[in-house]
Each structure stands twice: as C-alpha cells, then as structure tokens.
Design an enzyme around this catalytic site. Structure first.
Site, mmCIF file in Angstrom:
data_model
loop_
_atom_site.group_PDB
_atom_site.id
_atom_site.type_symbol
_atom_site.label_atom_id
_atom_site.label_comp_id
_atom_site.label_asym_id
_atom_site.label_seq_id
_atom_site.Cartn_x
_atom_site.Cartn_y
_atom_site.Cartn_z
ATOM 1 N N ASP A 214 0.828 -1.197 0.000
ATOM 2 C CA ASP A 214 0.000 0.000 0.000
ATOM 3 C C ASP A 214 0.869 1.256 0.000
ATOM 4 O O ASP A 214 1.966 1.278 0.563
ATOM 5 C CB ASP A 214 -0.889 -0.011 1.262
ATOM 6 N N GLU A 240 1.209 -0.212 -5.102
ATOM 7 C CA GLU A 240 0.199 0.793 -5.421
ATOM 8 C C GLU A 240 0.873 2.163 -5.493
ATOM 9 O O GLU A 240 1.061 2.824 -4.471
ATOM 10 C CB GLU A 240 -0.909 0.809 -4.347
#
Length: 548
Positions: A214, A240
């Site tokens: 993330d 990401e």
C-alpha cells in the site's frame, strides 16, 4: 523413495531445465510476477468491516471453492493487522479497514486469528494463492494498549527529523501520509526488521503467497525489493503507486514524464509488478481508443509483463453499504463491461474487484472472459497490436494457444479485417459493444489442425501449499513434456480433482499426463502420473481424464 517419486526425479533430470528466472517465478527481468499467468480477485471492498463485521474471513473460507472454480489463481486479502480506528466528519464515518493499523495482532474487524488461518488454508487448498495487503508506511501510533512500542525521538518516525513538506527527509525517503505524523521511518534498521519478520511470519504461518504494498509513494522502492528478498523472494508482489506526473515537483524528472514511465521506473527498482494507473487514468479521462496507452499496451513486453490491470478497487470504486464506500475515481457504469473485456483479454495481470464479481451482477460475464483468457493462453507479456481505421478500440492479442480479436464500441465488421485464419465468436455483450473472437474454433473448427477446446481432468491431485496440478504432453500446447511449460489446471471446485480447458489441434493423436509441481519453481516436480500416458484425439468439447 517411492517408484512414483523416483520416476519424477528421473523425468525431471532428462527434461530441459528452465532458466533461473523461471525457477524463481520471476520474469526475464527478475520481476516477481509468478509466471505471468495469475488472475487475481480483490477479496474485499471498503465496507466489508461494516457489512460483515468479524465474519469476513468465514465468508472467504466458505467461498474458497467457488473462487477457484471461477478461475481465480490468487486473492488479494485485506490488511491482516488489527485496526480499531474510527473517524467521522459529520456526514461520513469509517475506520477499521486495516489501513490505520496499530499492531500485528490478527484478531481484528475481519475476524479472528483462527478464522484467518482457516480462510488462508481453505483458499490455498483450493489452489488460490493468498496475497496480503500490507501497509508499511504508517500506523496508528496513538492507539492505547498496542503491542508495538516505538518511542518518539529515536528516529523511528518521520517527524523525528525536520520536515520540509511533502518531500523526503532524513527520517523518511518518501511522501508523507496526510500530515506525516503517523509515518514510520522504514529505513531505520529496527523498523525495517520489524516488517521483514512480519512478512516472513505471514508467509510461514498464514499461507502468504505474496503481498500488495500500500501507498508505495511513501517509501523507497528499493526497500520493497529488500523486504521481498529477505522474506519471500519467490512470492508475488505488487505496488500501489497512485501518483500522477503533476504531483511531482518541477525539478523531478517525473513531473514531465508519462504515467507509464513513472510506474515502470518504480517496478524496475522494486522488482515487483505495479498497478497500471496509466491505464486507469485513460479509462477515467480518455476515450476507449486511448486505453491502448496503458502500461499493458506498451510495445515492449518488459513493460507489459509488470502491469497489474484493474477496473476499480476499494479506493477508486463504489462499495455496497455505508456512503457507497470510497469511490474516489470510479469508472462510469456504462464502461464497466468494456473495461473487464479489455483487461481480461489483454496483457498484464488482471485484478477483478469483489463487488463487480459477486455483488453487482457482472459475475457471469467475468467468468466467461476468464475462460476465454485461459483457453487462449493470454499472459502478462503476451503480444498485442492495435488497429486504426475503426471506431472504438480494436486489438489483436496473441496467446500461447489462440489469437483473440477484441472490438470495444467499434464498427469492426469481422475479425478477418484485421487478422488471418479461422475465427469464432467468443463473447458478444452490451448490444454488440463488447465483441471477442478467438482463432481456430470457427465453423469447421473440428477440421485437422484447427484448435478445439478440450476439458482436462486430473483426479486424486492432493497438493501442498504452493503446489498445483498441471497437464503436460507431447505437443507445444501441452509443453512438449517440459514441466516448466505445463498447463496449470485452475478449477479445484471438486478438490482433489483438478479441471481446466485447453485448446489443442483437432484430429491429431496426442498423449499427456498429470503432474504436481511447485507454482514458483518448475524444477520442484512433486509427482508424475504413473503408468501409461493418457491418449486422446481432440475434438470440440471432448473430455480427457488422468489420475495421480
């Protein structure tokens, strides 16, 4: 040593060995893409902790066989770490989703530690690789009674050093999350080691086959590579990086670069695939014809193979329940079918959003596309060419077994206008706005040499975590007896029976066997089917059975 295992070892010694990159489940450029044949399900949406509080792991366990039968080879799990945070701005509220976690305890709002282990075991046993969402950039440092204690003033936190704004400082080599006061210094040896040990724990105790990192804009990509090398080098990973060119300062080369260049640079340094925000940006802001400008449409296969494509996720899209979820960058409803038709027939590693698959009525359409992708042998690095002169998007995709012609919102009349050979219609949806044809299965598709779809079944395929059942045989479509090129069977709904559809030349006598091997390391052949080879003469819809 059993005679079966002895035969497997001997056979492996006599067959050509795959490259070292292949052995490690990496691309030729050493990116951890796990062979490039994954189809990933995002196994949650934003409101899961409110729609199914403390019960989501049970739901995933119960759905494991269905997820496998639907064609998914991996599942992106929610953050497994405990998050009891909450927030409210008057009109909206939330918290507990895992992205503001406070320790590594697994008893959280998705369920208990025991339920997580059971879900991971059920999914792994069904042949679905478990990929955990992990959040190294920040945590809820102010939560009382947490099991992680990192005092201020010792270099563990970004704000232990002077902060110049949303740029790296001496305690943080990335962007800050919101104000930065929750940001960890992942370069500090103790913080780095804390995550390294937890990733190892997730792999060894909770069945992790990889990780989704993330907010990677918050820490150096080289750190991701180091964590993977130290804890799970042969596992899958994806980052990401949701940060467009205009968000970089004027002095940074990325300020004038393309989305493709920015995310490919991150992948090169992290040695992980990356979410294809270049494609997502074109889906949001361009025409359908512009979708060719995603990372997965790049002319260079080294760029395509690192693209992880998606339509929407828990951040960008809507979710069932409270406030419709996040929906920060949701694709308009009228393009959702076209978008899935594109990502599931084109290069890259596709991710399907849970709510699109199981909540909102797109499931049958997506299943059909997954079957088309599998039968054609489309992979992350498959060749793709785009054809101008037509409205919408028209592309030809070369899989290992079939060629696909894809027409989206297009006036293309028939596949013969852009590709030679025999084609049949595989998908026709949305009043002709979504059309896909595949080679070798048209009228007369049973003629000698034409490709026909054959159902393969391997019985008694009991496997360990990380292993799968494959079909291997004497033709190129079955790997020419090489375990490294064997075809994985993905339908485990009747486990330990494994099934799959493979396109083979019609009318030719062929031989094959079942085998069990490690998914990431093709040299680790666990078992060959004993006895004589299975024989078949392929015809459309035929079934052939082997037994381990």
């Amino acid at each position: 040593m059993s005679h079966i295992l002895r035969a497997a070892v001997l056979a492996a010694m006599l067959l050509p060995l795959p490259s070292m990159a292949d052995q490690a489940g990496k691309s030729p450029n050493a990116v951890r893409y796990h062979g490039g044949d994954e189809i990933i399900l995002q196994g949650f949406h934003w409101n899961v902790v409110r729609e199914a509080p403390n019960d989501w792991y049970n739901i995933l366990r119960q759905q494991a066989a269905t997820i496998a039968a639907d064609g998914f080879s991996a599942i992106w799990m929610p953050v497994p770490w405990r998050d009891f945070s909450s927030w409210s701005d008057g009109s909206k509220s939330g918290g507990g989703e895992g992205y503001f976690w406070h320790d590594f305890n697994k008893n959280g709002r998705y369920g208990s530690d025991a339920q997580l282990r059971q879900a991971a075991s059920a999914l792994g046993g069904a042949g679905v690789k478990v990929l955990y969402d992990v959040v190294p950039n920040h945590m809820n440092r102010g939560y009382p009674d947490k099991e992680i204690n990192l005092p201020a003033g010792q270099g563990f936190w970004r704000n232990d050093c002077a902060d110049p704004g949303n740029y790296p400082n001496d305690c943080d080599d990335g962007d800050r999350f919101i104000g930065g006061d929750a940001d960890l210094n992942t370069g500090h040896p103790q913080v780095y080691g804390m995550f390294r040990d937890e990733f190892t724990n997730l792999r060894s105790q909770y069945g992790a086959g990889g990780f989704r990192f993330d907010f990677v804009r918050g820490y150096a990509p080289e750190r991701v590579n180091s964590w993977m090398t130290d804890s799970a080098d042969n596992s899958f990973c994806v980052g990401e990086l949701w940060k467009g060119p205009s968000e970089y300062p004027n002095w940074d080369w990325r300020n004038t670069a393309s989305w493709q260049q920015i995310i490919k640079d991150w992948s090169d340094r992290a040695k992980c695939p990356v979410f294809d925000f270049a494609l997502k940006e074109r889906m949001q802001n361009g025409s359908i014809a512009d979708w060719k400008h995603g990372l997965n449409g790049n002319p260079d296969p080294r760029w395509r193979e690192v693209a992880v494509t998606f339509v929407d996720n828990h951040d960008t899209g809507y979710s069932p329940g409270q406030n419709g979820g996040q929906h920060h960058w949701a694709l308009q409803d009228g393009l959702i079918r076209q978008a899935y038709a594109y990502i599931l027939t084109s290069p890259g590693t596709p991710v399907v959003y849970w709510s699109h698959m199981y909540d909102w009525g797109y499931g049958d359409f997506i299943r059909q596309l997954i079957q088309v992708r599998r039968a054609a042998g489309v992979r992350a690095d498959s060749a793709i060419s785009f054809h101008s002169g037509y409205s919408g998007l028209v592309a030809t995709v070369s899989g290992s077994q079939q060629t696909l012609v894809v027409a989206l919102n297009s006036d293309l009349g028939n596949p013969g206008q852009v590709a030679s050979g025999s084609f049949s219609e595989a998908v026709n949806a949305s009043n002709g706005q979504v059309r896909v044809w595949r080679s070798g299965t048209g009228s007369g598709g049973g003629e000698p040499g034409a490709l026909v779809s054959v159902s393969f079944r391997c019985d008694n395929g009991a496997t360990q975590m990380g292993d799968s059942v494959y079909a291997v045989g004497n033709v190129s479509q079955l790997g020419n007896w090489s375990p490294a090129a064997a075809l994985r069977l993905t339908d485990t709904s009747g486990y330990p029976t494994w099934k799959g559809s493979i396109a083979l030349p019609a009318g030719q006598n062929e031989e094959w066997k079942c085998l069990i091997r490690n998914e990431a390391n093709a040299t680790q052949v666990r078992q060959w089917q004993g006895g004589a080879n299975n024989s078949l003469t392929p015809s459309e819809g035929a079934t052939t059975v082997g037994r381990l």
